[in-house]
Design a protein around this motif. Sequence first.
Motif, mmCIF file in Angstrom:
data_model
loop_
_atom_site.group_PDB
_atom_site.id
_atom_site.type_symbol
_atom_site.label_atom_id
_atom_site.label_comp_id
_atom_site.label_asym_id
_atom_site.label_seq_id
_atom_site.Cartn_x
_atom_site.Cartn_y
_atom_site.Cartn_z
ATOM 1 N N HIS A 88 0.799 -1.224 0.000
ATOM 2 C CA HIS A 88 0.000 0.000 0.000
ATOM 3 C C HIS A 88 0.833 1.275 0.000
ATOM 4 O O HIS A 88 0.419 2.285 -0.580
ATOM 5 C CB HIS A 88 -0.915 0.029 1.225
ATOM 6 N N SER A 153 -7.796 2.930 6.698
ATOM 7 C CA SER A 153 -7.584 2.954 5.248
ATOM 8 C C SER A 153 -7.612 1.565 4.641
ATOM 9 O O SER A 153 -8.033 1.391 3.491
ATOM 10 C CB SER A 153 -6.255 3.636 4.917
ATOM 11 N N THR A 154 -7.149 0.556 5.388
ATOM 12 C CA THR A 154 -7.123 -0.810 4.866
ATOM 13 C C THR A 154 -8.279 -1.667 5.387
ATOM 14 O O THR A 154 -8.353 -2.854 5.083
ATOM 15 C CB THR A 154 -5.801 -1.509 5.226
ATOM 16 N N ALA A 176 -11.372 14.065 6.366
ATOM 17 C CA ALA A 176 -10.410 13.732 5.319
ATOM 18 C C ALA A 176 -10.241 14.903 4.375
ATOM 19 O O ALA A 176 -11.173 15.704 4.156
ATOM 20 C CB ALA A 176 -10.865 12.496 4.544
ATOM 21 N N LEU A 203 -14.737 5.816 2.536
ATOM 22 C CA LEU A 203 -13.328 6.119 2.766
ATOM 23 C C LEU A 203 -12.628 5.039 3.576
ATOM 24 O O LEU A 203 -11.431 4.799 3.390
ATOM 25 C CB LEU A 203 -13.201 7.475 3.462
ATOM 26 N N SER A 206 -10.495 2.485 1.574
ATOM 27 C CA SER A 206 -10.128 3.016 0.253
ATOM 28 C C SER A 206 -8.619 3.102 0.045
ATOM 29 O O SER A 206 -8.153 3.483 -1.029
ATOM 30 C CB SER A 206 -10.759 4.395 0.040
ATOM 31 N N GLU A 207 -7.842 2.761 1.072
ATOM 32 C CA GLU A 207 -6.388 2.601 0.956
ATOM 33 C C GLU A 207 -5.674 3.865 0.478
ATOM 34 O O GLU A 207 -4.690 3.803 -0.262
ATOM 35 C CB GLU A 207 -6.064 1.400 0.049
ATOM 36 N N GLY A 208 -6.167 5.017 0.909
ATOM 37 C CA GLY A 208 -5.509 6.275 0.567
ATOM 38 C C GLY A 208 -5.711 6.726 -0.860
ATOM 39 O O GLY A 208 -5.053 7.673 -1.303
ATOM 40 N N ILE A 213 -6.939 10.804 5.488
ATOM 41 C CA ILE A 213 -7.628 10.927 6.771
ATOM 42 C C ILE A 213 -6.789 11.761 7.734
ATOM 43 O O ILE A 213 -5.598 11.495 7.932
ATOM 44 C CB ILE A 213 -7.902 9.532 7.367
#
Length: 468
Positions: A88, A153-154, A176, A203, A206-208, A213
């Motif tokens: 990631h 995020s994950t 965010a 979000l 969504s893994e950035g 965030i």
Amino acid sequence: MHTPSEPGRPPLPPAFVDAMSERFGPRFSLAQAVRAHHGHDESHFPDALPDAVVFAHGADDVVFVVDTCRAHRVPIIPYGAGSSLEGHILAVRGGLTIDLGEMNQVLSIHAEDMDAVVQPGVTRKQLNAALHGSGLFFPIDPGADASLGGMASTRASGTNAVRYGTMRENVLALTAVLADGRTIRTGGRARKSASGYDLTRLLVGSEGTLGIITELTVRLHPVPEAISGAVCAFPDIVDAVNTVIQTIQLGVPVARIELLDALTVKAINRYSKTTLRESPMLFFEFHGSPAGVEEQARTVQEIARDHGGLDFEWASRPEDRSRLWAARHDVLFASLNLRPGSRGISTDVCVPISRLAECVDGVRADIDASGLIAPIVGHVGDGNFHCVILVDPDDPAEIAHAEDLNRRIVERALALGGTCTGEHGIGIGKQDFLLREHGREAVDTMRLIKQALDPHDLFNPGKVLPPA
């Protein structure tokens, strides 16, 4: 002039470097060592260094970074603790890594409402230390002391998910920064709402790729009045899994059920100096009142006995439980120790609980047929399990062979109604599987969302979505 980290990659625009240097001073770095640290994670993928790193101290820093990167078309990779397993945080297209680890303040704790507001760099251990004495704790435990921003995020989960859920259920709200520089607040502290689109869930996970965030509101839970643990060995892995299935189907509110195959137990005995029977094994933990915990444990013990369970041992003392769970959390390193110098390719499938025994048994046969070393371990209370496939990082043929095994494992899980990832996420490692799992139309819809929120593809590019 900055020298790019990859041959053929254009240098960062001088005006961009000047703007970042003026704003951040020593918190903006082009140093090789700093870039190397941020271009490496716990996955087996080759390191991919960013062209520069900036350390954010607040939301205004994030907005400035996003605006400056957008003006100069520089990719942005959010970075938490660097513990991801699917690449990631690798800068596969160069650009700027924004390290959020120093945004690590616990902003408020609302004990009466059982929630807390934190910055993204706060780790789960840090939050639980801040909660000491409150009678509350944050239960999501992926093993590593990950940052809560990275965990959101994950869409992380871990050992406690069978009782307490994943980050999806435990993030109530977040703030965010979007790719156009706007700051949005999603969700709220109320325990339910039917107001508008659920942007929080969009979000989370969504893994950035959709936003960075800068603040989270997370759900807290009461510290159990009583906690008890147990371990139980089994003649074979199917008996262990059938014990799990029956436990869940009977509605026993167990907090954690972890599966270790015989090879995993052997690995942790060597690494953690434990003396567990080297056969398939389940680790249990029960939370509740003293009477409730005892009833749960007795019920599970009877189920295990019906499936050939051996050596059902209690771990009631906190130090004994801590020792067992520390050994469980060290499984990755214990597994790597089975083959010094190896890297681990970690699989992460999850299936409906009724298909778990069939899937695990089939995966064990796939591993045996492959000739590779791959211990099995998993949070099987919710149908999620992993294989750590040990490979020589300098042997492309062996890596390809391991990736083929991973593909077979995923295909088996998908055929049983499961998913290619229960908790690690997609990153760069599972993009093809995303298409197989959801279909072209659904993935195209995801792509439309990405294009709408990040039209220049600057937020963590090359992750999640397969190439169009």
